[in-house]
Design a protein around this motif. Sequence first.
Motif, short mmCIF file in Angstrom:
data_model
loop_
_atom_site.label_atom_id
_atom_site.label_comp_id
_atom_site.label_asym_id
_atom_site.label_seq_id
_atom_site.Cartn_x
_atom_site.Cartn_y
_atom_site.Cartn_z
N LYS A 1 -14.79 -0.59 39.42
CA LYS A 1 -16.10 -0.82 38.80
C LYS A 1 -16.95 -1.73 39.69
O LYS A 1 -18.15 -1.51 39.88
CB LYS A 1 -15.93 -1.44 37.41
N ARG B 1 -16.04 5.60 34.15
CA ARG B 1 -15.34 5.59 32.86
C ARG B 1 -13.85 5.28 33.03
O ARG B 1 -13.26 4.57 32.23
CB ARG B 1 -15.53 6.94 32.15
N ASP C 1 -23.27 -1.76 30.87
CA ASP C 1 -21.84 -1.83 30.56
C ASP C 1 -21.23 -3.07 31.19
O ASP C 1 -20.49 -3.83 30.55
CB ASP C 1 -21.14 -0.56 31.07
N MET D 1 -35.11 -19.70 26.47
CA MET D 1 -33.69 -19.43 26.21
C MET D 1 -32.80 -20.49 26.85
O MET D 1 -31.80 -20.92 26.27
CB MET D 1 -33.34 -18.02 26.74
N PHE E 1 -23.92 -19.37 30.90
CA PHE E 1 -22.91 -19.57 29.86
C PHE E 1 -21.50 -19.48 30.45
O PHE E 1 -20.61 -20.22 30.07
CB PHE E 1 -23.11 -18.50 28.78
N GLN F 1 -31.02 -11.90 29.46
CA GLN F 1 -29.70 -12.07 28.83
C GLN F 1 -28.62 -12.19 29.90
O GLN F 1 -27.68 -12.97 29.77
CB GLN F 1 -29.40 -10.88 27.90
N ARG G 1 -22.00 -6.35 29.53
CA ARG G 1 -21.31 -6.59 28.25
C ARG G 1 -19.90 -7.13 28.46
O ARG G 1 -19.30 -7.63 27.52
CB ARG G 1 -21.25 -5.30 27.42
N THR G 2 -19.37 -7.02 29.68
CA THR G 2 -18.00 -7.49 29.89
C THR G 2 -17.99 -9.01 30.02
O THR G 2 -19.04 -9.65 30.16
CB THR G 2 -17.39 -6.92 31.19
N ASN G 3 -16.80 -9.57 30.01
CA ASN G 3 -16.64 -10.99 30.31
C ASN G 3 -15.99 -11.19 31.66
O ASN G 3 -15.36 -12.20 31.92
CB ASN G 3 -15.81 -11.68 29.22
N LEU H 1 -28.81 -15.67 31.44
CA LEU H 1 -28.27 -16.66 30.50
C LEU H 1 -26.75 -16.55 30.42
O LEU H 1 -26.04 -17.55 30.30
CB LEU H 1 -28.90 -16.43 29.12
N LYS H 2 -26.27 -15.32 30.51
CA LYS H 2 -24.82 -15.11 30.48
C LYS H 2 -24.16 -15.77 31.70
O LYS H 2 -23.08 -16.34 31.59
CB LYS H 2 -24.50 -13.62 30.43
#
Lengths: 218, 283
Positions: free
Chosen positions: A100, A93, A126, A183, A161, A154, A129-131, A157-158
Motif C-alpha cells: 500500500k 485491495r 482509505d 481545528m 494527533f 483532517q 482512515r488507517t492508523n 490534524l491526524k
Amino acid sequence: MSATVPGPEPRWGIAELRAALLARDGGDWLRRAEAEVNNHPDAVARLFAEVPRRLAPHPVAGWPAGVAGRAVLLAALLTAPAGGPDRLVDLYRYADSGEKLAILCALPELPDRGELTAVGLPLLHDALRTNDIRLVAAALGPYARHLGPEAWRQGVLKCVFMGIPLAVVDRLSERADAELAVMLHGLAAERLAAGRDLPADAVALLRSLSGPTTAREN
Amino acid sequence: MRIFDPHIHMTSRTTDDYMAMAAAGVRAVVEPAFWVGQPRTNPGSFADYFDSLVGWEPHRASQFGIRHHATIALNPKEANDARCTPVLDLVPRYLAKESVVAVGEIGYDAMTTEEDTAFAAQLAMAVSFALPALVHTPHRDKKRGTERSLAVVVESGIDPGRVVIDHLNELTIDIVLEAGCWAGFSIYPQTKMSPDRMVEILKRYGTERILVNSAADWGRSDPLLTVRTGEAMLAAGFTPDDVDKVLWRNPVDFYQQSGRLNLAHVTEPAASFAGSSIARGGQ
C-alpha cells in the motif's frame, strides 16, 4: 516512530528510478517482471509482492528499493495493453502495508491519461482512515493536491494527533488556512486540559496561521 | 467494589485481562461494535464480527464470571468506505438480538456527509428498536464534533436520556449534560482521560448521568482503569456508595433502558451461564 516516505527534493520520476534499478543487482529480474506485467497484467499480484526480496536493498534517490521497484511495475501495469487504472483497485485491495505504501508513494509519479484520479483519490481516503503512520504520511504527499480541503485538513490534524512530523505534508504552508487554525486551536485546548503539549511543529504552524495580535500574545 | 465497564473492546483483549478484571471486581461489560484497526472491505466481514460480539465473546467472558452485552452499528470511520455501507442493511438483524443493549458506536470520525448519513440512519434504528444509542465523539475537532453530534441527536427525535455521548473531556461535558444526554468518559492512557482528571470532573459535576469506561481495545490501553478511577474517587473523599453509583448503578440504569440487560446471577460462577435465568435487570 518515524514516518519517512520517499520523495527527496528534487523527486525522481519513474523513468529515472527505473534506469537506476535496471543497472543494479536485481535489474534483470525487474526487466522480466515488467515484461510479464505488460503481457499478462494478472501476474502483477505475485510479482508486486516479490519486488523487495528480488532487488538489491539499498535505496535509490531516497526511495527504498522495494518502493521504487514497485513504482516501476505500477507504471507497467497502467500502460499494459490489458492494464489500466482499474487494476490498481484490485492490487490495493489485497495489498499488505508495504505494498500500500508503495502504491501511495508512486501515485504522483504514475502515467495518467486523465483516469487515474478517480482510482487514486479513494486510495488516499482509505490510507487516511488507517492508523498506520507510514500510510497517513504518504497520503499527504504531492498526490494530496487531489484531496478536498476538508479531507486534507483532517489529514493534517491526524498527523498532529499521531505525532507524524508535519514536514511530510506537501504544500503545507500554501494550503493551511483559517479553518485548519480553528481545528488546531481546538486540539491545543484539549491538550492543555490534559496537561500535555502540542508538537513543536504544530505550534509553529498555529503561530504562522494566527493574526499578528495572537502572534504577539504568544 | 463492583464494576460495570460500559465500553470495552474485549475482542482485542486476552484471557489474562479477563482474569485481572474479574479479580478486581469487574462483573459486567458492554462491548460496542467498532473499528478493529484493520479496515474491513465487505459486509460479510462485519457479519462475522457481529456474530462474535453476540456469540463467542459473551461465552469467553462467562468463563470468568463476567456478563457480556454488546452494542451494534456500522462505525463512523468505516461508514466512509462504500464497500462497507451495505452493513447498514445488516445492522437491524443484530439489533434484534437478545444481548444487544444499544446502537453503537455511531457518530463522527472526520465529519463527512457519508458519516452524517450513517449516523442519522442508525439513530432512526435506535428509535425504531427502542434501544439506547452510544455516540462516539471524534479524536479530531472534538468540540465541534460533539456539538454537531448533539444537533443530530436532537434532529433524530430520540429521547436524549437514552443517548450517551462518549469520550468526553473537560471541554465537552457541559453541552452534553445540558442537552440531557449521558456523559461518557474513557479513562485511557495518553490520548483520553486519566483517573485524576476524572475525579476532578466528578467533584465539579457530581455523579448523575456520568459513565466511566476503560474503552480498552487493541491500542495501549488498560482494562483496569475503571478500578483505578474508583480508587482515586475513594482517595479523594468520595464514599463507597458514590463509587458504586458511578461504576455500577449508572451503567446499569443507562443500558437497562434497552429492556434487555440481564444481570441475573451475575456473581455466580461461569458454569451457570449457558442455561441461566432470563430474569431481566436484576442486580
